[in-house]
Write an enzyme that holds these catalytic residues in place. Structure first.
Site, PDB file in Angstrom:
ATOM      1  CG  HIS A 100      -1.575   1.344   1.460  1.00 24.48           C
ATOM      2  ND1 HIS A 100      -1.285   2.162   2.534  1.00 24.48           N
ATOM      3  CD2 HIS A 100      -2.509   1.998   0.733  1.00 24.48           C
ATOM      4  CE1 HIS A 100      -2.015   3.249   2.455  1.00 24.48           C
ATOM      5  NE2 HIS A 100      -2.771   3.181   1.381  1.00 24.48           N
ATOM      6  CB  SER A 101       0.909   4.291   0.319  1.00 25.02           C
ATOM      7  OG  SER A 101       1.170   5.655   0.135  1.00 25.02           O
ATOM      8  CG  LEU A 102       7.205   3.653   1.187  1.00 28.20           C
ATOM      9  CD1 LEU A 102       8.086   4.200   0.066  1.00 28.20           C
ATOM     10  CD2 LEU A 102       7.707   4.092   2.555  1.00 28.20           C
TER      11      LEU A 102
END
Length: 301
Positions: A100-102
């Site tokens: 998720h995300s980074l």
């Protein structure tokens, strides 16, 4: 069944993790976003536990994992080493990745650089690293170095109680109380005068170096694993939608799903995300397709 706490001893750092599901099931390593922690998957992982042995790590400097040694930066590419070291320590030769995300950026780069180790790739909200135009390289370098030097003397905020920390995290990420609480309970520690973030303050400065967007696209083209990319609808990121869709188009075996929600949609309402992942497992690999059923996220560094 509640998650089990796990400590992973890598050659250089001790990583904390949570695990769900039977060890005999297919292996899934989950990677959270910037300034989050393994609790990011508290809602999603139990819904996958009948299908995967899920291990969600706290990245170095996050949650309950060790911080990097003094004088060492948190470079994006070093997280790839951390993920591979965690898998090696677990004895996992081949596994699937969830990011998720980074964590999505890390997972996608691991899958591209080491395709022989990644069976399936699940990305939530981000594919690839944060990029910058080459003409901004000098400014980025200056910004990263200056912020790092200034941040070295800053102390982390101390909250009188956990509820104040939850309120702060809820406001910063436009999160529900339940989502913010899950992240805060794993991401704080008791100190003199109250509670403080357990994350390393050195995570806060901007990275002194960025990939160019051409570099990101070239790397993503190397992903060989069947990939599911889940994006919030409407778009909930600072990265332009056109850029993220162009990245998605670079990954050869990718299915794109749009689901209602914000940047932490997998934590706020995990059921649609889990359903999309399980449907993807049951379906044959297909070329790029889009299915449609906003807060500002934290995607640094």
């Amino acid at each position: 069944m509640p998650p089990r706490e796990l400590t992973i001893a890598t050659p250089h750092l001790r990583l904390a993790a949570k695990e769900w599901g039977d060890a005999a099931l297919p292996l899934l390593l989950a990677i959270h976003g910037w300034l989050d922690n393994a609790a990011s998957f508290d809602a999603l992982a139990p819904l996958l536990a009948a299908h995967f042995h899920v291990v969600a790590i706290d990245l170095p400097g996050h949650g309950r994992s060790q911080h990097r040694p003094a004088g060492v930066r948190y470079h994006f590419v070093d997280y790839l080493d951390d993920v591979l070291a965690a898998a090696d320590a677990l004895g996992w030769k081949k596994f699937s990745l969830l990011g998720h995300s980074l964590g999505g950026g890390i997972a996608s780069f691991v899958a591209a650089a080491f395709p022989e180790r990644v069976e399936k790739l699940f990305l939530i909200e981000v594919a690839g690293a944060v990029s910058a135009p080459v003409e901004k390289s000098l400014g980025q370098l200056q910004k990263g170095i200056v912020q790092s030097r200034e941040n070295a003397s800053k102390a982390l905020r101390v909250f009188a109680n956990v509820e104040i920390a939850v309120a702060a995290r809820r406001k910063a990420g436009d999160l529900s109380d339940a989502a913010a609480r899950a992240l805060v309970l794993r991401g704080t520690r008791e100190v003199e005068g109250g509670w403080s973030w357990s994350s390393d303050p050195r995570l806060m400065p901007a990275s002194p170096q960025r990939f160019s967007e051409d570099q990101v696209l070239a790397i993503l083209a190397g992903v060989q694993a069947p990939t599911l990319f889940v994006l919030a609808e409407p778009m909930a990121m600072q990265i332009p939608e056109s850029l993220m869709l162009a990245r998605a188009a670079q990954i050869p075996k990718l299915s794109l799903v749009r689901l209602p929600g914000n940047h932490h949609l997998h934590l706020e309402d995990a059921r649609p995300v889990a359903a999309a992942m399980l449907d993807f497992l049951d379906s044959s690999t297909a070329p790029l397709q889009t299915t449609t059923t906003g807060s500002k996220p934290l995607i640094e560094p």
